[in-house]
Every structure is written in C-alpha cells, then in structure tokens.
Motif scaffolding. Structure first.
Motif, PDB file in Angstrom:
ATOM      1  N   TYR A 185       0.845  -1.197   0.000  1.00 34.37           N
ATOM      2  CA  TYR A 185       0.000   0.000   0.000  1.00 34.37           C
ATOM      3  C   TYR A 185       0.876   1.241   0.000  1.00 34.37           C
ATOM      4  CZ  TYR A 185      -4.264   2.699   1.142  1.00 34.37           C
ATOM      5  OH  TYR A 185      -5.326   3.567   1.114  1.00 34.37           O
ATOM      6  N   HIS A 186       0.850   1.967  -1.120  1.00 41.44           N
ATOM      7  CA  HIS A 186       1.614   3.197  -1.294  1.00 41.44           C
ATOM      8  C   HIS A 186       0.741   4.422  -1.018  1.00 41.44           C
ATOM      9  CE1 HIS A 186       5.663   2.494  -2.785  1.00 41.44           C
ATOM     10  NE2 HIS A 186       5.212   1.448  -3.455  1.00 41.44           N
ATOM     11  N   GLY A 187       1.330   5.596  -1.275  1.00 43.69           N
ATOM     12  CA  GLY A 187       0.603   6.853  -1.175  1.00 43.69           C
ATOM     13  C   GLY A 187       1.281   7.816  -0.225  1.00 43.69           C
ATOM     14  N   ASN A 188       1.282   9.104  -0.590  1.00 48.86           N
ATOM     15  CA  ASN A 188       1.986  10.091   0.226  1.00 48.86           C
ATOM     16  C   ASN A 188       1.084  10.762   1.252  1.00 48.86           C
ATOM     17  OD1 ASN A 188       0.749  11.518  -2.134  1.00 48.86           O
ATOM     18  ND2 ASN A 188       1.516  13.307  -1.029  1.00 48.86           N
ATOM     19  N   ASN A 189      -0.226  10.422   1.243  1.00 52.58           N
ATOM     20  CA  ASN A 189      -1.133  11.075   2.194  1.00 52.58           C
ATOM     21  C   ASN A 189      -2.249  10.110   2.560  1.00 52.58           C
ATOM     22  OD1 ASN A 189      -2.486  12.917   3.799  1.00 52.58           O
ATOM     23  ND2 ASN A 189      -3.418  13.992   2.075  1.00 52.58           N
ATOM     24  N   LYS A 190      -1.888   8.999   3.168  1.00 50.62           N
ATOM     25  CA  LYS A 190      -2.873   8.000   3.583  1.00 50.62           C
ATOM     26  C   LYS A 190      -3.541   8.470   4.876  1.00 50.62           C
ATOM     27  CE  LYS A 190       0.411   4.769   3.334  1.00 50.62           C
ATOM     28  NZ  LYS A 190       1.469   5.408   2.510  1.00 50.62           N
ATOM     29  N   SER A 191      -4.853   8.578   4.846  1.00 46.96           N
ATOM     30  CA  SER A 191      -5.578   9.061   6.013  1.00 46.96           C
ATOM     31  C   SER A 191      -5.608   7.995   7.097  1.00 46.96           C
ATOM     32  CB  SER A 191      -7.016   9.422   5.623  1.00 46.96           C
ATOM     33  OG  SER A 191      -7.752   8.243   5.315  1.00 46.96           O
ATOM     34  N   GLU A 192      -6.046   8.404   8.287  1.00 46.86           N
ATOM     35  CA  GLU A 192      -6.164   7.447   9.377  1.00 46.86           C
ATOM     36  C   GLU A 192      -7.176   6.361   9.035  1.00 46.86           C
ATOM     37  OE1 GLU A 192      -6.978   7.800  14.163  1.00 46.86           O
ATOM     38  OE2 GLU A 192      -5.613   9.192  13.156  1.00 46.86           O
ATOM     39  N   ALA A 193      -8.282   6.750   8.391  1.00 48.54           N
ATOM     40  CA  ALA A 193      -9.290   5.756   8.006  1.00 48.54           C
ATOM     41  C   ALA A 193      -8.736   4.778   6.979  1.00 48.54           C
ATOM     42  CB  ALA A 193     -10.518   6.461   7.453  1.00 48.54           C
ATOM     43  N   GLU A 194      -7.957   5.273   6.039  1.00 46.71           N
ATOM     44  CA  GLU A 194      -7.371   4.395   5.023  1.00 46.71           C
ATOM     45  C   GLU A 194      -6.360   3.440   5.644  1.00 46.71           C
ATOM     46  OE1 GLU A 194      -7.742   7.379   1.152  1.00 46.71           O
ATOM     47  OE2 GLU A 194      -5.991   7.516   2.479  1.00 46.71           O
ATOM     48  N   LEU A 195      -5.539   3.955   6.538  1.00 46.74           N
ATOM     49  CA  LEU A 195      -4.572   3.094   7.213  1.00 46.74           C
ATOM     50  C   LEU A 195      -5.279   2.049   8.072  1.00 46.74           C
ATOM     51  CD1 LEU A 195      -1.924   5.777   8.239  1.00 46.74           C
ATOM     52  CD2 LEU A 195      -1.600   3.936   6.568  1.00 46.74           C
ATOM     53  N   ALA A 196      -6.347   2.467   8.752  1.00 46.87           N
ATOM     54  CA  ALA A 196      -7.093   1.515   9.578  1.00 46.87           C
ATOM     55  C   ALA A 196      -7.671   0.392   8.733  1.00 46.87           C
ATOM     56  CB  ALA A 196      -8.209   2.248  10.331  1.00 46.87           C
ATOM     57  N   LEU A 236      -7.623  -5.242   6.984  1.00 45.60           N
ATOM     58  CA  LEU A 236      -7.633  -6.233   5.917  1.00 45.60           C
ATOM     59  C   LEU A 236      -6.392  -7.110   5.902  1.00 45.60           C
ATOM     60  CD1 LEU A 236      -9.075  -4.139   2.936  1.00 45.60           C
ATOM     61  CD2 LEU A 236     -10.230  -5.924   4.245  1.00 45.60           C
ATOM     62  N   GLY A 237      -5.359  -6.710   6.643  1.00 46.21           N
ATOM     63  CA  GLY A 237      -4.134  -7.504   6.677  1.00 46.21           C
ATOM     64  C   GLY A 237      -3.229  -7.290   5.482  1.00 46.21           C
ATOM     65  N   VAL A 238      -3.179  -6.044   4.988  1.00 49.58           N
ATOM     66  CA  VAL A 238      -2.289  -5.721   3.869  1.00 49.58           C
ATOM     67  C   VAL A 238      -0.859  -6.120   4.215  1.00 49.58           C
ATOM     68  CG1 VAL A 238      -1.227  -3.767   2.668  1.00 49.58           C
ATOM     69  CG2 VAL A 238      -3.719  -3.925   2.851  1.00 49.58           C
ATOM     70  N   GLY A 239      -0.180  -6.723   3.244  1.00 48.26           N
ATOM     71  CA  GLY A 239       1.127  -7.323   3.499  1.00 48.26           C
ATOM     72  C   GLY A 239       2.213  -6.355   3.888  1.00 48.26           C
ATOM     73  N   ARG A 240       2.169  -5.163   3.315  1.00 50.18           N
ATOM     74  CA  ARG A 240       3.145  -4.145   3.724  1.00 50.18           C
ATOM     75  C   ARG A 240       2.583  -2.772   3.423  1.00 50.18           C
ATOM     76  NH1 ARG A 240       8.075  -4.900  -0.689  1.00 50.18           N
ATOM     77  NH2 ARG A 240       7.167  -3.625  -2.341  1.00 50.18           N
ATOM     78  N   ILE A 241       2.811  -1.869   4.332  1.00 50.39           N
ATOM     79  CA  ILE A 241       2.414  -0.474   4.175  1.00 50.39           C
ATOM     80  C   ILE A 241       3.679   0.342   4.023  1.00 50.39           C
ATOM     81  CG2 ILE A 241       1.291   1.503   5.257  1.00 50.39           C
ATOM     82  CD1 ILE A 241      -0.534  -0.505   6.711  1.00 50.39           C
ATOM     83  N   ILE A 242       3.759   1.130   2.947  1.00 57.46           N
ATOM     84  CA  ILE A 242       4.956   1.929   2.677  1.00 57.46           C
ATOM     85  C   ILE A 242       4.688   3.328   3.219  1.00 57.46           C
ATOM     86  CG2 ILE A 242       6.478   2.868   0.915  1.00 57.46           C
ATOM     87  CD1 ILE A 242       4.411  -0.195   0.131  1.00 57.46           C
ATOM     88  N   VAL A 243       5.348   3.676   4.315  1.00 59.16           N
ATOM     89  CA  VAL A 243       5.111   4.981   4.934  1.00 59.16           C
ATOM     90  C   VAL A 243       5.906   6.061   4.210  1.00 59.16           C
ATOM     91  CG1 VAL A 243       4.457   4.070   7.193  1.00 59.16           C
ATOM     92  CG2 VAL A 243       6.867   4.584   6.708  1.00 59.16           C
ATOM     93  N   ASP A 244       5.323   7.260   4.159  1.00 59.84           N
ATOM     94  CA  ASP A 244       5.851   8.302   3.299  1.00 59.84           C
ATOM     95  C   ASP A 244       6.065   9.620   4.032  1.00 59.84           C
ATOM     96  OD1 ASP A 244       5.499  10.405   0.887  1.00 59.84           O
ATOM     97  OD2 ASP A 244       5.982   8.442   0.046  1.00 59.84           O
ATOM     98  N   SER A 245       5.688   9.686   5.322  1.00 62.67           N
ATOM     99  CA  SER A 245       5.865  10.920   6.088  1.00 62.67           C
ATOM    100  C   SER A 245       5.855  10.587   7.572  1.00 62.67           C
ATOM    101  CB  SER A 245       4.739  11.918   5.779  1.00 62.67           C
ATOM    102  OG  SER A 245       3.506  11.422   6.268  1.00 62.67           O
ATOM    103  N   PHE A 246       6.342  11.521   8.370  1.00 61.99           N
ATOM    104  CA  PHE A 246       6.303  11.328   9.822  1.00 61.99           C
ATOM    105  C   PHE A 246       4.862  11.294  10.315  1.00 61.99           C
ATOM    106  CE2 PHE A 246      10.659  13.264   9.510  1.00 61.99           C
ATOM    107  CZ  PHE A 246      11.343  12.133   9.928  1.00 61.99           C
TER     108      PHE A 246
END
Length: 471
Positions: A135-146, A151-161
């Motif tokens: 899961y990519h993206g430079n502005n993933k909201s809290e709802a999207e991350l939740a 769903l158990g996404v295999g990896r989340i690529i974080v893009d900001s503090f």
C-alpha cells in the motif's frame, strides 16, 4: 533558441516537419510490431487483436474503446515473474486495475501495488490475497490506514512522519489494533535524477514522495518505525521514476539505499530483511523507444545489488521490483472512429492535416499532460494511398486535445475510418475523465477469438447519477 509558442508545443517552429526520429514508412498501413501487443496483426488491412478484427469489436462495443490483449498481459506478467524469480514482483495497480486484471495478476503469481482506498477496494473485491498487497501513497488518512491494517495488507509503505505517527497510534490502541505486527517499509528519496519527464521522476529531492536520505529524515523515520511496538520494520523502498530505460539510475539509487541499510545496522543495531528498488520500466510508444527485456533488467539489477552488498558487508536482502507500465502498457490499444479530416493552411503556404476522432483527452490525457508521444494506424481497411504527416486530435473543447502529435497516415483517411493507437494500457483508462461530460470508454478483453467487457462503457445515467440537482 527557444522553440516554445504561446499556443503550446503543437504550434512551435518546426512542429510541422514532425520530430527528427519519425521517418516516413514505405507502407503507411504496416504495423511496427514492437509497438503492439503480441497477437496484433493486420489481415487484408484490418487490425486484429486476440484473433478478432477491430471492425467487429467496434460494431459490437462502439468507439472509442480500449482493447486489452489478455494473452499479451499474461505473457508479460510471466516474463517478469520468471526473470525476477528471486524477487517479489509488484504489479502497478495505478497503471490499470479492474477485478479481472487483479485476478490475472494473482493467477500469474505476482504481488499487487495499490496507492488508494479505491484500488484497495478493487483488490478486495477480486479476492486478492492481502498478504501479497503493498500500500503506497503520500497522504494515507487514518481511516485508510485503519482499513489496510484491518484487511491484513502485506506491507504499508510509509511516506511521512505524520503517517508513521498515525500508524503507530492505530496499531497500539483502539478497535483497529491488530493481533499481529503490521509490516512497514520506509520510502526514501535517493537524490537520483531519472532520465524521464519531470512529473514522473520521483527520487530527486524536491518532490512530495518519501524521506530524504541526505537530510537524515530517512534514518529518523526508520528509527521511529523500529521503536513502534506493533510495527515490523521490513526495509526501505526506493522508486526513481517511470518510463525509464537506463539502469544507471538504479545503480546510484541502490548504492545510496543499501548504504542506509548498512547505517541502520551499524547505528541502530537493526538488520532490515527487504529492499524494494521500485522499477518504472519503459515501454515502446513509438519507434524511438527501445525497452530492455525483463531478463536483461533482472541480470543488471542483481549485479548492482550484489556488488553494493559485498562492498558494504551486507547479506543480500529480499528484493522487490515494480515494473510499472511495462506489463499492461503494451497489452492494450484504443480504437477510435474518425469524425472529420481538416486541412489547415499555415504561414508560408504549408498545410497541416488534422484527423479528429471520437475520443481524446478524456480517454488519453498523457499527450496533453506529459507531452507524450504515441503512434497510430488505419485499422479498418487497407489503403493504397501514400503516407501523409497527420495530427490525430480529439473532440474536446481544448486546443491541446491531441492524441497523436505526428504520424504518417494514408492520405485518403476519411470520416468513418477506424484508427487504433497502441500502448494505451497504462494510465489512459486510469486517468480518464468526464471532461466535457464525455462518457468513459469500455475495456474489452480479447483472447482466442472471443471478447468480453471487463469494464463497461459509462452511460448517460452514470453521468447524471451524482448530479443531485437543486432540490
């Protein structure tokens, strides 16, 4: 001397002659094979894809329409999976995604890269194994991350503090707290200027993606992820851009990314098990493009990583690549119907031929957005006429509504003819719009003489469904 013009590149001095790489063909009816999907061929002048004449597809499905060659798509997916057999190969959902395509990706053994809640929704609907999703993206909201965590996404690529903070909080408390560690990669910018368009170069310092290695932000992001109790730090992600042919950029990026791996090991005492080198491999849109085969790319990228790891005393990490447009891009073409043909007199007695089709920037914005080059062919009949330099334009109310800037088409092209544009699989349907209230075209998959709609054409009812009026 500048060749710009206030009306845009199409009116610049020298534009009438066409680009220097474009040569007049001996036969303007002939296909250039490496621009087209594997099953594309002409029979008595009529283009066939997947064993079906496009005249039949146009009669059944209308135009404009995207034609997706399933055999070609699967063959390209397999070629990358086999060449990069020791890598995780991630298909780029943003290039083009539908439930059918997600299932093909799964069946061919690839992983899936998504960068929005909508793309994740399509993957979920297709029954894609979420453990194989990134899961990519430079502005993933809290709802999207939740949702990704749930769903158990295999990896989340974080893009900001901010994202690191959100994900740390979500996984440490509340109803979305997972019963397992959430796998995370840190996207870094390696300071590499990829040889591509400015808008699709993504690893130089002055742009929105990732954490800078040189500023120290990348190391700090790694430290924060490592300290989060419910996050599992998997490694670093680097992506230098799209439509890239030169491996030298990957060499520089790998050197800087792996040097950070070594620094994390030495300063934080953490050995990260994975590295994603991105990809964004180029495809042939016109005769000027000469993309490398997957086997060659794999050999070069392995050699680069192994050399850098030896120099740094690192074990070679588990590697991932993201071919980007290289799988679906060449697998699709777009068919149009010609509406008008216009000869325009220019200064000095020159004339330009404008061939207007029933689509345009609403189904392919890339020419206007990126100054992209495309080719095309007369698709519905044979012609004995000589070639004539033409410009294929759309029907939208914009001077920049150009589909193919320059191409030699038979001089007898007329209203009612079919034209086909190759290499439209990536970012054409994905970027399609309802500009001028156009209806987005269907995607028609073809294979072994049969066709089926995998994304239907929009209807007038679709167009008005979100217009709630003034009541």
């Amino acid at each position: 001397m500048s060749t710009t013009h206030e009306a845009g590149w199409a009116h610049a001095p020298g534009a009438l002659r066409g680009p220097s790489w474009l040569r007049e063909p001996a036969d303007p009816n002939a296909l250039v094979p490496h621009l087209w999907s594997r099953t594309a061929r002409k029979v008595d002048g009529v283009l066939q894809v997947g064993g079906i004449p496009v005249t039949e597809l146009a009669a059944q499905h209308g135009t404009p329409a995207y034609v997706l060659d399933e055999d070609d798509f699967r063959a390209r997916a397999r070629a990358f999976r086999e060449a990069f057999s020791d890598f995780d190969v991630f298909y780029a959902g943003k290039a083009f995604l539908s439930t059918a395509v997600a299932r093909w990706v799964a069946e061919e053994g690839l992983h899936l890269d998504v960068c929005s809640a909508g793309e994740l929704l399509v993957a979920e609907r297709a029954g894609f194994d979420m453990a194989r999703v990134g899961y990519h993206g430079n502005n993933k909201s809290e709802a999207e991350l939740a949702r990704a965590v749930r769903l158990g996404v295999g990896r989340i690529i974080v893009d900001s503090f901010d994202e690191v903070e959100r994900l740390t909080r979500l996984t440490a408390e509340g109803p979305d707290r997972p019963d397992r560690l959430v796998r995370v990669m840190v996207r870094v910018t390696a300071g590499v200027e990829a040889h591509t368009h400015e808008y699709i170069a993504t690893a130089h310092e002055d742009q929105k993606f990732g954490f800078s290695i040189t500023s120290g932000d990348a190391l700090e992001a790694v430290r924060r992820v490592q300290e989060a109790p419910a996050l599992e730090l998997r490694g670093l992600h680097s992506h230098i851009g799209s439509q890239i042919f030169d491996s030298s950029g990957f060499e520089v990026a790998a050197r800087r990314v792996l040097a950070l791996h070594a620094r994390v090991r030495d300063e934080l005492g953490v050995v990260m098990p994975e590295t994603d080198l991105g990809g964004g491999f180029g495809i042939a849109y016109t005769t000027q493009d000469d993309p490398a085969e997957p086997a060659r790319l794999a050999a070069e990228m392995r050699a680069i990583v192994e050399h850098e790891c030896r120099a740094l005393g690192l074990d070679v990490p588990r590697l991932s690549i993201e071919p980007g447009r290289a799988i679906v891009g060449p697998s699709m073409c777009t068919i149009y119907t010609v509406g008008t043909v216009k000869e325009v007199a220019l200064d000095g007695g020159a004339r330009r031929t404008y061939v207007s089709v029933d689509g345009g920037m609403s189904d392919n914005i890339r020419t206007a957005l990126y100054d992209a080059d495309y080719s095309c062919t007369l698709a519905g009949r044979d012609s004995g006429a000589a070639g004539r330099l033409s410009r294929v334009v759309g029907k939208h109310c914009e001077a920049g509504d150009v589909v193919v800037k320059d191409e030699f088409l038979p001089a007898d092209v007329a209203p009612g003819d079919l034209l086909a544009v190759p290499a439209t699989g990536a970012y054409c349907r994905s970027l399609a719009s309802n500009y001028n209230h156009a209806l987005r075209p269907p995607v028609v998959a073809v294979r072994d003489g049969a066709s089926r709609v995998v994304v239907r054409r929009e209807t007038e009812e679709d167009l008005l469904a979100t217009d709630v009026g003034d009541e």
